[in-house]
Design a protein around this motif. Structure first.
Motif, PDB file in Angstrom:
ATOM      1  N   LEU A  40       0.835  -1.200   0.000  1.00  0.00           N
ATOM      2  CA  LEU A  40       0.000   0.000   0.000  1.00  0.00           C
ATOM      3  C   LEU A  40       0.880   1.265   0.000  1.00  0.00           C
ATOM      4  O   LEU A  40       0.630   2.218  -0.741  1.00  0.00           O
ATOM      5  CB  LEU A  40      -0.922  -0.018   1.224  1.00  0.00           C
ATOM      6  CG  LEU A  40      -2.013   1.054   1.310  1.00  0.00           C
ATOM      7  CD1 LEU A  40      -3.022   0.896   0.176  1.00  0.00           C
ATOM      8  CD2 LEU A  40      -2.742   0.973   2.667  1.00  0.00           C
ATOM      9  N   ALA A  41       1.917   1.248   0.826  1.00  0.00           N
ATOM     10  CA  ALA A  41       2.793   2.423   0.948  1.00  0.00           C
ATOM     11  C   ALA A  41       3.519   2.702  -0.364  1.00  0.00           C
ATOM     12  O   ALA A  41       3.645   3.856  -0.779  1.00  0.00           O
ATOM     13  CB  ALA A  41       3.793   2.209   2.080  1.00  0.00           C
ATOM     14  N   LEU A  42       4.000   1.649  -1.023  1.00  0.00           N
ATOM     15  CA  LEU A  42       4.742   1.848  -2.266  1.00  0.00           C
ATOM     16  C   LEU A  42       3.818   2.288  -3.398  1.00  0.00           C
ATOM     17  O   LEU A  42       4.221   3.037  -4.290  1.00  0.00           O
ATOM     18  CB  LEU A  42       5.498   0.571  -2.647  1.00  0.00           C
ATOM     19  CG  LEU A  42       6.680   0.243  -1.712  1.00  0.00           C
ATOM     20  CD1 LEU A  42       7.313  -1.101  -2.075  1.00  0.00           C
ATOM     21  CD2 LEU A  42       7.738   1.354  -1.737  1.00  0.00           C
ATOM     22  N   LYS A  93       3.198  10.898   2.362  1.00  0.00           N
ATOM     23  CA  LYS A  93       4.212  11.792   2.937  1.00  0.00           C
ATOM     24  C   LYS A  93       4.511  11.393   4.388  1.00  0.00           C
ATOM     25  O   LYS A  93       5.630  11.562   4.861  1.00  0.00           O
ATOM     26  CB  LYS A  93       3.695  13.243   2.924  1.00  0.00           C
ATOM     27  CG  LYS A  93       3.788  13.934   1.580  1.00  0.00           C
ATOM     28  CD  LYS A  93       5.129  14.675   1.464  1.00  0.00           C
ATOM     29  CE  LYS A  93       5.256  15.447   0.171  1.00  0.00           C
ATOM     30  NZ  LYS A  93       4.278  16.538   0.045  1.00  0.00           N
ATOM     31  N   ILE A  94       3.447  10.949   5.072  1.00  0.00           N
ATOM     32  CA  ILE A  94       3.559  10.595   6.488  1.00  0.00           C
ATOM     33  C   ILE A  94       2.938   9.216   6.694  1.00  0.00           C
ATOM     34  O   ILE A  94       1.879   8.926   6.142  1.00  0.00           O
ATOM     35  CB  ILE A  94       2.795  11.605   7.379  1.00  0.00           C
ATOM     36  CG1 ILE A  94       3.285  13.040   7.149  1.00  0.00           C
ATOM     37  CG2 ILE A  94       2.907  11.230   8.858  1.00  0.00           C
ATOM     38  CD1 ILE A  94       2.448  14.105   7.865  1.00  0.00           C
ATOM     39  N   PHE A  97       8.202  -1.325  15.438  1.00  0.00           N
ATOM     40  CA  PHE A  97       8.713  -0.050  14.914  1.00  0.00           C
ATOM     41  C   PHE A  97       9.754  -0.247  13.812  1.00  0.00           C
ATOM     42  O   PHE A  97       9.722   0.474  12.805  1.00  0.00           O
ATOM     43  CB  PHE A  97       9.274   0.813  16.053  1.00  0.00           C
ATOM     44  CG  PHE A  97       8.248   1.208  17.079  1.00  0.00           C
ATOM     45  CD1 PHE A  97       7.139   1.972  16.721  1.00  0.00           C
ATOM     46  CD2 PHE A  97       8.385   0.828  18.405  1.00  0.00           C
ATOM     47  CE1 PHE A  97       6.185   2.345  17.666  1.00  0.00           C
ATOM     48  CE2 PHE A  97       7.440   1.193  19.360  1.00  0.00           C
ATOM     49  CZ  PHE A  97       6.341   1.949  18.995  1.00  0.00           C
ATOM     50  N   PRO A  98      10.705  -1.200  13.944  1.00  0.00           N
ATOM     51  CA  PRO A  98      11.682  -1.375  12.852  1.00  0.00           C
ATOM     52  C   PRO A  98      11.024  -1.738  11.521  1.00  0.00           C
ATOM     53  O   PRO A  98      11.453  -1.258  10.469  1.00  0.00           O
ATOM     54  CB  PRO A  98      12.573  -2.522  13.360  1.00  0.00           C
ATOM     55  CG  PRO A  98      12.438  -2.481  14.845  1.00  0.00           C
ATOM     56  CD  PRO A  98      11.037  -2.014  15.120  1.00  0.00           C
ATOM     57  N   ALA A  99       9.966  -2.563  11.551  1.00  0.00           N
ATOM     58  CA  ALA A  99       9.296  -2.952  10.302  1.00  0.00           C
ATOM     59  C   ALA A  99       8.637  -1.732   9.651  1.00  0.00           C
ATOM     60  O   ALA A  99       8.727  -1.543   8.428  1.00  0.00           O
ATOM     61  CB  ALA A  99       8.247  -4.030  10.574  1.00  0.00           C
ATOM     62  N   PHE A 100       7.992  -0.875  10.452  1.00  0.00           N
ATOM     63  CA  PHE A 100       7.395   0.339   9.905  1.00  0.00           C
ATOM     64  C   PHE A 100       8.478   1.275   9.361  1.00  0.00           C
ATOM     65  O   PHE A 100       8.303   1.933   8.332  1.00  0.00           O
ATOM     66  CB  PHE A 100       6.561   1.062  10.975  1.00  0.00           C
ATOM     67  CG  PHE A 100       5.152   0.555  11.092  1.00  0.00           C
ATOM     68  CD1 PHE A 100       4.210   0.859  10.117  1.00  0.00           C
ATOM     69  CD2 PHE A 100       4.765  -0.210  12.170  1.00  0.00           C
ATOM     70  CE1 PHE A 100       2.899   0.403  10.216  1.00  0.00           C
ATOM     71  CE2 PHE A 100       3.457  -0.679  12.279  1.00  0.00           C
ATOM     72  CZ  PHE A 100       2.523  -0.373  11.303  1.00  0.00           C
ATOM     73  N   ALA A 101       9.611   1.362  10.075  1.00  0.00           N
ATOM     74  CA  ALA A 101      10.688   2.268   9.662  1.00  0.00           C
ATOM     75  C   ALA A 101      11.245   1.861   8.304  1.00  0.00           C
ATOM     76  O   ALA A 101      11.547   2.717   7.456  1.00  0.00           O
ATOM     77  CB  ALA A 101      11.789   2.275  10.723  1.00  0.00           C
ATOM     78  N   CYS A 147       9.586   4.161   0.962  1.00  0.00           N
ATOM     79  CA  CYS A 147       8.698   5.056   0.192  1.00  0.00           C
ATOM     80  C   CYS A 147       8.960   6.524   0.493  1.00  0.00           C
ATOM     81  O   CYS A 147       8.226   7.392   0.016  1.00  0.00           O
ATOM     82  CB  CYS A 147       7.237   4.670   0.375  1.00  0.00           C
ATOM     83  SG  CYS A 147       6.569   5.081   1.956  1.00  0.00           S
ATOM     84  N   GLY A 148       9.987   6.819   1.280  1.00  0.00           N
ATOM     85  CA  GLY A 148      10.353   8.213   1.533  1.00  0.00           C
ATOM     86  C   GLY A 148       9.392   8.966   2.426  1.00  0.00           C
ATOM     87  O   GLY A 148       9.267  10.184   2.337  1.00  0.00           O
TER      88      GLY A 148
END
Ligand SMILES: *Cc1c(COP(=O)(O)O)cnc(C)c1O
Length: 420
Positions: A162-164, A169-170, A184-188, A194-195
């Motif tokens: 979904l993100a890609l 932006k956020i 948190f590492p997986a989200f990071a 995707c910047g």
């Protein structure tokens, strides 16, 4: 049981009586709403001081009002304690609450119409993570992830895809009804791919993080947003934290971007709460919150309750009452009459409407603040079980019996701030 409020009682007996009634309610009931707590008497005192008489737009050393000799020191103390406790380079303690803190993040890192990503509200996210009825969903293009229906867990392949595709932006992680550890590492990693700016909204679990009972979002998240009044056991307020590189953008967004003068009495009470949270006793508290939630989850599973994701890693349990054939709202209202305060809540893929959903959400922060331990969780599960059964049968007598049993245990465990 109620506290003396001599000036208030003399000036406004009607309001004083209401405060007294609320004190009694908080003393006598078993409060299981996972976003609530009891602050200490010290936090309560700090939040009711003359600091509230002072205007101080700006930041310490850079104010738009004079007379900041003391206020600057108060805010600097709160900021230094936040930085030390969470291990961050920058902290802003001025946001009025969690929702405005999150809005400041949008102001800092996005333009109206930009795409933002968060967990869907009915899946356990928060309104301010881009949900449609919120300003964040009206002024930004919110795309939403959820949890898997079979596991109740976040599927990171789905989030990445979904993100890609959407290039937000956020990205927000964290929520209001997530009983499991946030990765948190997986989200990071996904945010990096995707910047996007990764915001860890740890409003619910800040106290667990401070006490070492949940992994920290440092150094994974770009921004950490948190309320101060949930597991952190401070006054109603919020903080934004980050590395130095984002300090200026966040500060400018909070003031002058979004707010006027900070609530200095709240800043003072936040400083007190952060001091308390840095003590060994708070570490023990955070561990005990989680141990109690695990024990309560086990006891509920033993009684045939269906828990979303099968249990809990933190302070919170989300129950699907569909197998019990009692709607969440009916159960919540009956439990309230039995002196057990919970909230009705949607469960993931809920076939019922948000105002009349299938589940209830419970948590252990408040009862742990009163000193209840794992040895009490079977009794709590039993009351919930009997209360839900009584709700289905409209058995008011059974609810009244539970209410007196609850009050008896509560009177043996005085609440912080209310002990008189
Ligand atoms: C509670 C909460 C908020 C909002 O806090 P308020 O102080 O109620 O505005 C934001 N995000 C999450 C994840 C929360 O749990």
């Amino acid at each position: 049981m109620t506290l003396p409020h001599p000036a208030l009682s003399a000036a406004d007996p009607e309001l004083a009586a209401l405060v007294g009634a609320e004190e009694q309610l908080q003393a006598e009931t078993l409060r299981l709403i996972p976003s609530e707590n009891y602050v200490s008497a010290a936090v309560l005192e700090a939040s009711g001081t003359v600091l509230q008489n002072k205007y101080s737009e700006g930041y310490a050393g850079r104010r738009y009002y004079e007379g900041q000799q003391v206020i600057d020191q108060v805010e600097r103390l709160a900021v230094a304690r936040a930085k030390a406790l969470f291990g961050v380079e920058h902290a802003n303690v001025q946001p009025y609450s969690g929702s405005p803190a999150n809005l400041a993040v949008y102001l800092a890192f996005a333009e109206p119409g930009d795409t933002v990503m968060g967990m869907a509200l009915p899946m356990g996210g928060h309104l301010t993570h881009g949900w449609g009825v919120s300003a964040t969903g009206k002024w930004f293009r919110g795309v939403q992830y959820g949890v898997r229906q079979d596991t109740g867990l976040i599927d990171f392949d789905e989030v990445r895809e979904l993100a890609l595709k959407e290039r937000p932006k956020i990205i927000f992680c964290g929520g209001t009804a997530l009983p499991r550890t946030i990765d948190f590492p997986a989200f990071a990693e996904i945010a990096r791919e995707c910047g996007a700016v990764l915001v860890a909204d740890v409003a619910h679990i800040a106290g667990l993080i401070a006490g070492g009972a949940h992994p920290s979002p440092v150094p994974h998240a770009d921004v950490i947003s948190t309320t101060t009044h949930k597991t952190l056991r401070g006054p109603r307020g919020a903080m934004l934290m980050s590395r130095e590189e984002h300090a200026k953008a966040l500060d400018k967004a909070v003031f002058p971007g979004l707010q006027g003068g900070p609530h200095n009495q709240t800043t003072a009470a936040i400083a007190v709460a952060l001091h308390e949270a840095s003590q060994p006793s708070f570490r023990a508290y955070a561990q005990s919150v989680v141990a109690n939630a695990r024990a309560l989850a086990e006891a509920l599973l033993d009684r045939g309750f269906d828990l979303v994701s099968g249990g809990t890693d933190n302070h919170l349990i989300l129950m699907d009452l569909t197998p019990k054939e009692v709607p969440g709202k009916v159960a919540a209202k009956a439990l309230d009459r039995a002196g057990i305060v919970v909230n009705y809540n949607t469960v993931p893929y809920d076939p019922r409407k948000p105002f009349d959903p299938s589940g209830i959400r419970i948590g252990t922060p408040s009862l742990t603040s009163r000193g209840l331990g794992t040895e009490h969780m079977a009794a709590v599960a039993d009351w919930i079980d009997r209360g839900v059964t009584a709700a289905g049968k409209e058995d008011e007598e059974a609810l009244a019996t539970i209410r007196s049993e609850v009050a008896e245990l509560m009177s043996a465990h005085p609440a912080p701030g209310l002990a008189g």
